[in-house]
Design a protein around this motif. Structure first.
Motif, PDB file in Angstrom:
ATOM      1  N   GLU A  69       0.829  -1.210   0.000  1.00  0.00           N
ATOM      2  CA  GLU A  69       0.000   0.000   0.000  1.00  0.00           C
ATOM      3  C   GLU A  69       0.865   1.263   0.000  1.00  0.00           C
ATOM      4  OE1 GLU A  69      -2.681   0.669   3.302  1.00  0.00           O
ATOM      5  OE2 GLU A  69      -3.528   2.392   2.283  1.00  0.00           O
ATOM      6  N   ASP A  88      -0.737  -4.967   3.193  1.00  0.00           N
ATOM      7  CA  ASP A  88      -1.217  -3.783   3.916  1.00  0.00           C
ATOM      8  C   ASP A  88      -0.541  -3.821   5.290  1.00  0.00           C
ATOM      9  OD1 ASP A  88      -2.515  -1.670   5.065  1.00  0.00           O
ATOM     10  OD2 ASP A  88      -4.510  -2.242   4.356  1.00  0.00           O
ATOM     11  N   THR A  93      -5.167   2.268  10.125  1.00  0.00           N
ATOM     12  CA  THR A  93      -4.195   3.284  10.550  1.00  0.00           C
ATOM     13  C   THR A  93      -4.841   4.408  11.356  1.00  0.00           C
ATOM     14  OG1 THR A  93      -2.692   2.788   8.745  1.00  0.00           O
ATOM     15  CG2 THR A  93      -2.466   4.948   9.715  1.00  0.00           C
ATOM     16  N   GLY A 161     -17.712   0.169   6.664  1.00  0.00           N
ATOM     17  CA  GLY A 161     -16.750   1.261   6.786  1.00  0.00           C
ATOM     18  C   GLY A 161     -17.043   2.306   5.740  1.00  0.00           C
ATOM     19  N   TYR A 164     -12.340   7.349   2.562  1.00  0.00           N
ATOM     20  CA  TYR A 164     -11.671   8.561   3.047  1.00  0.00           C
ATOM     21  C   TYR A 164     -12.209   9.832   2.391  1.00  0.00           C
ATOM     22  CZ  TYR A 164      -8.215   5.746   5.507  1.00  0.00           C
ATOM     23  OH  TYR A 164      -7.602   4.887   6.381  1.00  0.00           O
ATOM     24  N   ARG A 189     -18.720  -0.025  13.146  1.00  0.00           N
ATOM     25  CA  ARG A 189     -17.689   0.502  12.256  1.00  0.00           C
ATOM     26  C   ARG A 189     -16.387   0.291  13.023  1.00  0.00           C
ATOM     27  NH1 ARG A 189     -13.906   1.862   8.935  1.00  0.00           N
ATOM     28  NH2 ARG A 189     -13.985   3.910   7.938  1.00  0.00           N
ATOM     29  N   GLY A 191     -13.117  -0.264  11.786  1.00  0.00           N
ATOM     30  CA  GLY A 191     -11.971   0.508  11.334  1.00  0.00           C
ATOM     31  C   GLY A 191     -10.832  -0.275  10.716  1.00  0.00           C
ATOM     32  N   SER A 192     -11.017  -1.587  10.525  1.00  0.00           N
ATOM     33  CA  SER A 192     -10.021  -2.382   9.803  1.00  0.00           C
ATOM     34  C   SER A 192     -10.767  -3.388   8.935  1.00  0.00           C
ATOM     35  CB  SER A 192      -9.082  -3.120  10.776  1.00  0.00           C
ATOM     36  OG  SER A 192      -8.362  -4.147  10.095  1.00  0.00           O
ATOM     37  N   ALA A 193     -10.774  -3.132   7.621  1.00  0.00           N
ATOM     38  CA  ALA A 193     -11.503  -4.024   6.708  1.00  0.00           C
ATOM     39  C   ALA A 193     -11.005  -5.460   6.825  1.00  0.00           C
ATOM     40  CB  ALA A 193     -11.331  -3.517   5.279  1.00  0.00           C
ATOM     41  N   GLU A 210     -18.602  -3.078   2.193  1.00  0.00           N
ATOM     42  CA  GLU A 210     -17.900  -1.787   2.072  1.00  0.00           C
ATOM     43  C   GLU A 210     -17.553  -1.553   0.614  1.00  0.00           C
ATOM     44  OE1 GLU A 210     -14.930  -0.969   5.078  1.00  0.00           O
ATOM     45  OE2 GLU A 210     -14.233   0.833   4.042  1.00  0.00           O
ATOM     46  N   ASP A 217      -6.474  -4.357   1.071  1.00  0.00           N
ATOM     47  CA  ASP A 217      -7.400  -4.368   2.216  1.00  0.00           C
ATOM     48  C   ASP A 217      -8.084  -5.727   2.368  1.00  0.00           C
ATOM     49  OD1 ASP A 217      -7.202  -1.511   2.734  1.00  0.00           O
ATOM     50  OD2 ASP A 217      -8.559  -1.179   1.038  1.00  0.00           O
TER      51      ASP A 217
HETATM   52  C1  IPD Z   1      -8.815   1.344   5.784  1.00  0.00           C
HETATM   53  C2  IPD Z   1      -9.518   0.449   6.780  1.00  0.00           C
HETATM   54  C3  IPD Z   1     -10.920   0.936   7.048  1.00  0.00           C
HETATM   55  C4  IPD Z   1     -11.714   1.082   5.780  1.00  0.00           C
HETATM   56  C5  IPD Z   1     -10.983   1.953   4.784  1.00  0.00           C
HETATM   57  C6  IPD Z   1      -9.589   1.389   4.521  1.00  0.00           C
HETATM   58  P1  IPD Z   1      -6.174   1.663   6.035  1.00  0.00           P
HETATM   59  O1  IPD Z   1      -7.503   0.877   5.506  1.00  0.00           O
HETATM   60  O2  IPD Z   1      -9.593  -0.868   6.288  1.00  0.00           O
HETATM   61  O3  IPD Z   1     -11.633   0.070   7.906  1.00  0.00           O
HETATM   62  O4  IPD Z   1     -12.974   1.629   6.081  1.00  0.00           O
HETATM   63  O5  IPD Z   1     -11.733   1.982   3.592  1.00  0.00           O
HETATM   64  O6  IPD Z   1      -8.931   2.200   3.580  1.00  0.00           O
HETATM   65  O7  IPD Z   1      -6.117   2.974   5.343  1.00  0.00           O
HETATM   66  O8  IPD Z   1      -6.271   1.797   7.500  1.00  0.00           O
HETATM   67  O9  IPD Z   1      -5.084   0.736   5.570  1.00  0.00           O
END
Ligand code: IPD
Ligand code: CA
Ligand code: CA
Length: 276
Positions: A69, A88, A93, A161, A164, A189, A191-193, A210, A217
């Motif tokens: 990534e 990833d 993050t 999720g 950005y 939610r 925060g980590s797909a 998502e 991811d």
């Molecule tokens: C994100 C996470 C998040 C998801 C975002 C991804 P990152 O990856 O997986 O849960 O909602 O779409 O981009 O940026 O933390 O590697």
């Protein structure tokens, strides 16, 4: 084909080493850059962990192509390589940089058609190593995984999720979230797909959807869900979501899949301002 069981042990060791880097910087997670938007951040640990992983993969598999990534492509040229690695270094993050202990490292091996062959997702905070080899089942710290049996949305716990660029476009998953919220037991939610997918595989969640996701991811998580008996498709039910380049994914225990697709399609067909 090289020995996948031995390769899995190698990747598990690499993921553990990356996990040490993540934990080392966790109390002081310096943000070094933003990417697509101000929410899309990079920390020192993203860079260090990816460098470690990619260097180890290049040494072990010089004939393969690697996609990280944070660093783009490297290793053998993509045009000639038979095998690809998608890395990833930190999935989650925003959690990581905020001191929220919910993040993972995801490493996937695919063939040149982006079909996942092997996947490892490591949550270093909980020391949880999720893994799968195609056709050989999915595991958490060596224990076999099986998706949940939940068969109705009313009893389902789902996760999702948001992209950005959510503030820049109406097609940002908020309409789908609202439609699901009133039909399910609850939504998360996290925060980590990558961990969302592992949690479906481990029956901690019943489903996940998502959009605007990247291959790094999801490729390891897709295999882990499928090998645990679950389903992963695109929003139309297509079985190769990673090849459609749309970045839209629905994962479930299988029982809920049709109902989840129906909710998403009902929302999207009512919105002429959404992309197809
Ligand atoms: C994100 C996470 C998040 C998801 C975002 C991804 P990152 O990856 O997986 O849960 O909602 O779409 O981009 O940026 O933390 O590697
Ligand atoms: Ca990610
Ligand atoms: Ca990341």
């Amino acid at each position: 084909m090289f020995n996948l069981d031995a390769t899995l042990q190698t990747i598990i060791a690499i993921a553990r080493d990356a996990g040490h880097i993540l934990l080392h910087h966790f109390d002081n997670p310096t943000i070094t850059a933003t990417k697509s938007t101000d929410s899309d951040i990079v920390t020192i640990a993203d860079k260090e962990a990816e460098e470690l992983i990619v260097a180890a993969l290049k040494q072990q598999f010089p004939d393969h192509h690697m996609v990280g990534e944070e660093g783009g492509g490297t290793g053998a040229p993509a045009e000639t390589a038979e095998y690809f690695w998608f890395v990833d270094p930190i999935d989650g993050t925003v959690n990581y940089a905020g001191g929220m202990p919910f993040f993972s490292t995801s490493i996937a091996l695919t063939d040149k058609n982006r079909q996942p062959i092997l996947g490892v997702i490591y949550d270093p905070w909980r020391d949880e190593m999720f893994s799968a080899i195609q056709g050989k089942g999915a595991f958490l710290n060596g224990q076999s995984l099986k998706v949940s049996k939940t068969a109705s949305l009313a009893k389902a716990l789902l996760s999702s999720g948001f992209p950005y660029n959510k503030h820049l476009q109406p097609d940002n998953n908020l309409a789908e979230w609202a439609a699901f919220l009133v039909q399910v037991r609850d939504l998360r939610r996290l925060g980590s797909a990558a961990l969302d997918l592992c949690y479906v595989a481990a029956a901690r969640m019943d489903g996940y959807w998502e959009q605007q996701l990247n291959p790094w991811d999801v490729l390891a998580g897709i295999l882990i869900v499928r090998e645990a008996g679950g389903m992963v498709t695109d929003y139309e039910g297509g079985a190769n979501p990673q090849q459609e380049h749309k970045g839209k994914y629905v994962a479930s225990n299988g029982h809920l899949h049709a109902a989840m697709l129906e909710v998403i399609q009902a929302v999207r067909s009512s919105r002429s301002d959404f992309a197809t």
